[in-house]
Design a protein around this motif. Structure first.
Motif, PDB file in Angstrom:
ATOM      1  N   ARG A  59     -27.949 -15.202 -21.857  1.00  0.00           N
ATOM      2  CA  ARG A  59     -28.915 -15.856 -20.989  1.00  0.00           C
ATOM      3  C   ARG A  59     -30.152 -14.979 -20.919  1.00  0.00           C
ATOM      4  O   ARG A  59     -30.099 -13.780 -21.197  1.00  0.00           O
ATOM      5  CB  ARG A  59     -28.348 -16.086 -19.599  1.00  0.00           C
ATOM      6  CG  ARG A  59     -27.981 -14.827 -18.863  1.00  0.00           C
ATOM      7  CD  ARG A  59     -27.284 -15.154 -17.543  1.00  0.00           C
ATOM      8  NE  ARG A  59     -26.796 -13.927 -16.954  1.00  0.00           N
ATOM      9  CZ  ARG A  59     -27.367 -13.331 -15.927  1.00  0.00           C
ATOM     10  NH1 ARG A  59     -28.421 -13.861 -15.366  1.00  0.00           N
ATOM     11  NH2 ARG A  59     -26.895 -12.208 -15.445  1.00  0.00           N
ATOM     12  N   LYS A  60     -31.244 -15.591 -20.547  1.00  0.00           N
ATOM     13  CA  LYS A  60     -32.497 -14.873 -20.480  1.00  0.00           C
ATOM     14  C   LYS A  60     -32.478 -13.945 -19.277  1.00  0.00           C
ATOM     15  O   LYS A  60     -32.254 -14.383 -18.141  1.00  0.00           O
ATOM     16  CB  LYS A  60     -33.650 -15.861 -20.383  1.00  0.00           C
ATOM     17  CG  LYS A  60     -34.985 -15.235 -20.563  1.00  0.00           C
ATOM     18  CD  LYS A  60     -36.060 -16.285 -20.618  1.00  0.00           C
ATOM     19  CE  LYS A  60     -37.398 -15.631 -20.820  1.00  0.00           C
ATOM     20  NZ  LYS A  60     -38.472 -16.629 -20.865  1.00  0.00           N
ATOM     21  N   ARG A  61     -32.699 -12.669 -19.544  1.00  0.00           N
ATOM     22  CA  ARG A  61     -32.690 -11.696 -18.464  1.00  0.00           C
ATOM     23  C   ARG A  61     -34.020 -11.719 -17.736  1.00  0.00           C
ATOM     24  O   ARG A  61     -35.067 -11.953 -18.344  1.00  0.00           O
ATOM     25  CB  ARG A  61     -32.446 -10.295 -19.015  1.00  0.00           C
ATOM     26  CG  ARG A  61     -31.071 -10.135 -19.578  1.00  0.00           C
ATOM     27  CD  ARG A  61     -30.912  -8.747 -20.130  1.00  0.00           C
ATOM     28  NE  ARG A  61     -29.565  -8.540 -20.626  1.00  0.00           N
ATOM     29  CZ  ARG A  61     -29.243  -7.602 -21.470  1.00  0.00           C
ATOM     30  NH1 ARG A  61     -30.149  -6.773 -21.928  1.00  0.00           N
ATOM     31  NH2 ARG A  61     -28.003  -7.471 -21.866  1.00  0.00           N
ATOM     32  N   SER A  63     -37.228 -10.204 -15.981  1.00  0.00           N
ATOM     33  CA  SER A  63     -38.068  -9.052 -16.271  1.00  0.00           C
ATOM     34  C   SER A  63     -38.047  -8.091 -15.093  1.00  0.00           C
ATOM     35  O   SER A  63     -38.053  -8.514 -13.931  1.00  0.00           O
ATOM     36  CB  SER A  63     -39.497  -9.520 -16.545  1.00  0.00           C
ATOM     37  OG  SER A  63     -40.338  -8.418 -16.712  1.00  0.00           O
ATOM     38  N   ARG A  96     -36.059  -3.912 -21.154  1.00  0.00           N
ATOM     39  CA  ARG A  96     -35.894  -5.361 -20.999  1.00  0.00           C
ATOM     40  C   ARG A  96     -37.237  -6.039 -20.759  1.00  0.00           C
ATOM     41  O   ARG A  96     -37.389  -6.888 -19.891  1.00  0.00           O
ATOM     42  CB  ARG A  96     -34.919  -5.701 -19.872  1.00  0.00           C
ATOM     43  CG  ARG A  96     -33.518  -5.205 -20.088  1.00  0.00           C
ATOM     44  CD  ARG A  96     -32.628  -5.548 -18.954  1.00  0.00           C
ATOM     45  NE  ARG A  96     -33.165  -4.974 -17.723  1.00  0.00           N
ATOM     46  CZ  ARG A  96     -32.800  -5.334 -16.508  1.00  0.00           C
ATOM     47  NH1 ARG A  96     -31.898  -6.259 -16.358  1.00  0.00           N
ATOM     48  NH2 ARG A  96     -33.324  -4.783 -15.455  1.00  0.00           N
ATOM     49  N   ALA A  98     -40.846  -7.986 -22.365  1.00  0.00           N
ATOM     50  CA  ALA A  98     -41.396  -8.768 -23.467  1.00  0.00           C
ATOM     51  C   ALA A  98     -42.330  -7.869 -24.281  1.00  0.00           C
ATOM     52  O   ALA A  98     -42.729  -6.790 -23.833  1.00  0.00           O
ATOM     53  CB  ALA A  98     -42.144  -9.983 -22.935  1.00  0.00           C
TER      54      ALA A  98
END
Length: 124
Positions: A59-61, A63, A96, A98
Motif C-alpha cells: 500500500r502507498k505509505r 509521506s 520514504r 517521493a
C-alpha cells in the motif's frame, strides 16, 4: 528445306533449368522450439514470495512530510529527520519520500550546511 534446330537441343545446352529452391519444404510445425528458459527450477523472485510467511499487501505509505510543512533550509527540525548520525543525507528509500521531495530536502540540507546551520560532519 532448312533443317529446324528448335526441336533438337544441342549437347552443350541443358534444357532443364537448374532449380535453386528445394521443392520439398521441411515441416517446422512438428518440431518443438528450443526452450531458453529452464522451467524445472523456480526463479528467485517466485521463491522469495512463496516462502514469506507474513506477506503483506503493498500500500502507498504516507509521506513523513506533512502538507503544511515547508521544505526549506531554515526548517532545521524537519531537516534533522533526514540526516543520519554521521551527518549523511539518508536515502530516498529510508526517508520514504517521493523523488521531488528528496531533491528538495537534499538541496535544503546542502544550503543549511553552507550557511553553517547544521554541521557537515557529526562526530559522535
Amino acid at each position: 528445306m532448312k533443317p529446324s534446330f528448335r526441336n533438337t537441343s544441342p549437347s552443350f545446352r541443358n534444357t532443364s533449368k537448374p532449380s535453386f529452391r528445394n521443392t520439398s519444404k521441411p515441416s517446422f510445425r512438428n518440431t518443438s522450439k528450443p526452450s531458453f528458459r529452464n522451467t524445472s527450477k523456480p526463479s528467485f523472485r517466485n521463491a522469495s514470495k512463496r516462502f514469506s510467511p507474513n506477506q503483506q499487501s503493498f500500500r502507498k505509505r504516507l509521506s513523513p512530510i506533512r502538507p503544511g510543512e515547508q521544505m526549506d533550509y531554515k526548517n532545521i527540525s524537519l531537516i534533522n529527520r533526514f540526516i543520519s548520525e554521521q551527518g549523511k543525507i539518508l536515502s530516498r528509500r529510508t526517508n520514504r519520500l517521493a523523488l521531488k521531495q528528496q531533491r528538495l530536502i537534499a538541496r535544503a540540507i546542502k544550503q543549511a550546511r553552507i550557511l553553517s546551520l547544521i554541521p557537515f560532519l557529526s562526530l559522535k
